[in-house]
Design a protein around this motif. Structure first.
Motif, PDB file in Angstrom:
ATOM      1  N   GLN A 163       4.466   4.188 -14.789  1.00  0.00           N
ATOM      2  CA  GLN A 163       3.363   4.101 -13.842  1.00  0.00           C
ATOM      3  C   GLN A 163       3.897   4.012 -12.408  1.00  0.00           C
ATOM      4  OE1 GLN A 163       0.863   0.704 -14.497  1.00  0.00           O
ATOM      5  NE2 GLN A 163      -0.855   1.575 -13.363  1.00  0.00           N
ATOM      6  N   ALA A 164       4.958   3.247 -12.191  1.00  0.00           N
ATOM      7  CA  ALA A 164       5.563   3.135 -10.861  1.00  0.00           C
ATOM      8  C   ALA A 164       6.153   4.478 -10.440  1.00  0.00           C
ATOM      9  CB  ALA A 164       6.640   2.051 -10.864  1.00  0.00           C
ATOM     10  N   LYS A 165       6.770   5.170 -11.382  1.00  0.00           N
ATOM     11  CA  LYS A 165       7.342   6.488 -11.089  1.00  0.00           C
ATOM     12  C   LYS A 165       6.239   7.463 -10.689  1.00  0.00           C
ATOM     13  CE  LYS A 165      10.134  10.119 -13.209  1.00  0.00           C
ATOM     14  NZ  LYS A 165      10.818  10.584 -14.415  1.00  0.00           N
ATOM     15  N   ASN A 166       5.119   7.424 -11.416  1.00  0.00           N
ATOM     16  CA  ASN A 166       3.991   8.295 -11.083  1.00  0.00           C
ATOM     17  C   ASN A 166       3.435   7.971  -9.699  1.00  0.00           C
ATOM     18  OD1 ASN A 166       4.207   9.578 -13.525  1.00  0.00           O
ATOM     19  ND2 ASN A 166       2.604   8.378 -14.515  1.00  0.00           N
ATOM     20  N   ALA A 167       3.372   6.688  -9.360  1.00  0.00           N
ATOM     21  CA  ALA A 167       2.860   6.292  -8.043  1.00  0.00           C
ATOM     22  C   ALA A 167       3.774   6.822  -6.943  1.00  0.00           C
ATOM     23  CB  ALA A 167       2.752   4.772  -7.958  1.00  0.00           C
ATOM     24  N   ARG A 168       5.082   6.732  -7.149  1.00  0.00           N
ATOM     25  CA  ARG A 168       6.019   7.263  -6.136  1.00  0.00           C
ATOM     26  C   ARG A 168       5.878   8.772  -6.015  1.00  0.00           C
ATOM     27  NH1 ARG A 168       9.383   3.308  -8.379  1.00  0.00           N
ATOM     28  NH2 ARG A 168      10.374   4.807  -9.745  1.00  0.00           N
ATOM     29  N   GLN A 169       5.690   9.462  -7.145  1.00  0.00           N
ATOM     30  CA  GLN A 169       5.525  10.920  -7.139  1.00  0.00           C
ATOM     31  C   GLN A 169       4.247  11.316  -6.398  1.00  0.00           C
ATOM     32  OE1 GLN A 169       7.861  13.006  -8.338  1.00  0.00           O
ATOM     33  NE2 GLN A 169       6.689  14.721  -7.545  1.00  0.00           N
ATOM     34  N   GLN A 170       3.166  10.586  -6.634  1.00  0.00           N
ATOM     35  CA  GLN A 170       1.916  10.872  -5.937  1.00  0.00           C
ATOM     36  C   GLN A 170       2.062  10.668  -4.435  1.00  0.00           C
ATOM     37  OE1 GLN A 170      -0.839   8.294  -7.914  1.00  0.00           O
ATOM     38  NE2 GLN A 170      -1.432   9.847  -9.407  1.00  0.00           N
ATOM     39  N   THR A 171       2.786   9.644  -4.042  1.00  0.00           N
ATOM     40  CA  THR A 171       3.027   9.395  -2.624  1.00  0.00           C
ATOM     41  C   THR A 171       3.836  10.530  -2.022  1.00  0.00           C
ATOM     42  OG1 THR A 171       3.040   7.028  -3.058  1.00  0.00           O
ATOM     43  CG2 THR A 171       3.976   7.742  -0.985  1.00  0.00           C
ATOM     44  N   LYS A 172       4.840  10.987  -2.753  1.00  0.00           N
ATOM     45  CA  LYS A 172       5.664  12.104  -2.281  1.00  0.00           C
ATOM     46  C   LYS A 172       4.811  13.357  -2.096  1.00  0.00           C
ATOM     47  CE  LYS A 172       9.765  14.711  -3.710  1.00  0.00           C
ATOM     48  NZ  LYS A 172      10.764  14.864  -4.762  1.00  0.00           N
ATOM     49  N   ASN A 173       3.934  13.638  -3.066  1.00  0.00           N
ATOM     50  CA  ASN A 173       3.058  14.805  -2.958  1.00  0.00           C
ATOM     51  C   ASN A 173       2.082  14.667  -1.798  1.00  0.00           C
ATOM     52  OD1 ASN A 173       4.303  15.963  -5.153  1.00  0.00           O
ATOM     53  ND2 ASN A 173       2.762  15.287  -6.620  1.00  0.00           N
ATOM     54  N   ALA A 174       1.578  13.460  -1.560  1.00  0.00           N
ATOM     55  CA  ALA A 174       0.657  13.241  -0.445  1.00  0.00           C
ATOM     56  C   ALA A 174       1.361  13.484   0.885  1.00  0.00           C
ATOM     57  CB  ALA A 174       0.104  11.822  -0.498  1.00  0.00           C
ATOM     58  N   ARG A 175       2.604  13.051   0.987  1.00  0.00           N
ATOM     59  CA  ARG A 175       3.361  13.295   2.229  1.00  0.00           C
ATOM     60  C   ARG A 175       3.596  14.782   2.451  1.00  0.00           C
ATOM     61  NH1 ARG A 175       7.725   8.472   2.073  1.00  0.00           N
ATOM     62  NH2 ARG A 175       6.350   6.915   2.959  1.00  0.00           N
ATOM     63  N   LYS A 176       3.928  15.491   1.368  1.00  0.00           N
ATOM     64  CA  LYS A 176       4.115  16.942   1.479  1.00  0.00           C
ATOM     65  C   LYS A 176       2.839  17.611   1.964  1.00  0.00           C
ATOM     66  CE  LYS A 176       7.621  18.181  -1.950  1.00  0.00           C
ATOM     67  NZ  LYS A 176       7.825  18.887  -3.217  1.00  0.00           N
ATOM     68  N   ALA A 177       1.722  17.226   1.378  1.00  0.00           N
ATOM     69  CA  ALA A 177       0.436  17.807   1.772  1.00  0.00           C
ATOM     70  C   ALA A 177       0.125  17.488   3.234  1.00  0.00           C
ATOM     71  CB  ALA A 177      -0.676  17.282   0.870  1.00  0.00           C
ATOM     72  N   MET A 178       0.448  16.284   3.654  1.00  0.00           N
ATOM     73  CA  MET A 178       0.211  15.889   5.039  1.00  0.00           C
ATOM     74  C   MET A 178       1.047  16.744   5.988  1.00  0.00           C
ATOM     75  SD  MET A 178       0.324  12.017   6.572  1.00  0.00           S
ATOM     76  CE  MET A 178       2.019  11.799   6.070  1.00  0.00           C
ATOM     77  N   ARG A 179       2.305  16.988   5.632  1.00  0.00           N
ATOM     78  CA  ARG A 179       3.173  17.830   6.460  1.00  0.00           C
ATOM     79  C   ARG A 179       2.636  19.246   6.559  1.00  0.00           C
ATOM     80  NH1 ARG A 179       7.800  16.879   3.347  1.00  0.00           N
ATOM     81  NH2 ARG A 179       7.836  14.654   3.326  1.00  0.00           N
ATOM     82  N   VAL A 180       2.188  19.789   5.420  1.00  0.00           N
ATOM     83  CA  VAL A 180       1.673  21.156   5.398  1.00  0.00           C
ATOM     84  C   VAL A 180       0.422  21.259   6.261  1.00  0.00           C
ATOM     85  CG1 VAL A 180       0.562  22.873   3.909  1.00  0.00           C
ATOM     86  CG2 VAL A 180       2.656  21.762   3.173  1.00  0.00           C
TER      87      VAL A 180
END
Length: 70
Positions: free
Chosen positions: A46-63
């Motif tokens: 669950q913690a790994k998934n939360a970190r992955q979601q945060t990473k994806n959100a940052r990528k989307a924000m950059r785009v």
């Protein structure tokens, strides 16, 4: 060095420190402040998934920022 160069270096260092603090806070929130060795496998996943979601959100924000510049 000119005053402008000094300010640029200070801003760069400040930005790096703030980013480290934000990343640390996100990791603490994902693991709920617990050591991964004390967590169950499901909690670690669950913690790994939360970190992955945060990473994806940052990528989307950059785009979106890049698209907004056009």
């Amino acid at each position: 060095m000119s005053n402008q160069m000094i300010n640029m270096v200070i801003r760069m260092i400040t930005r790096k420190l703030i980013n480290k603090g934000v990343n640390k806070g996100i990791n603490m929130a994902a693991t709920r402040g617990r050591d991964p060795q004390d967590m169950t496998p499901a909690e670690r996943q669950q913690a790994k998934n939360a970190r992955q979601q945060t990473k994806n959100a940052r990528k989307a924000m950059r785009v979106t920022r890049k698209i907004g510049k056009f």
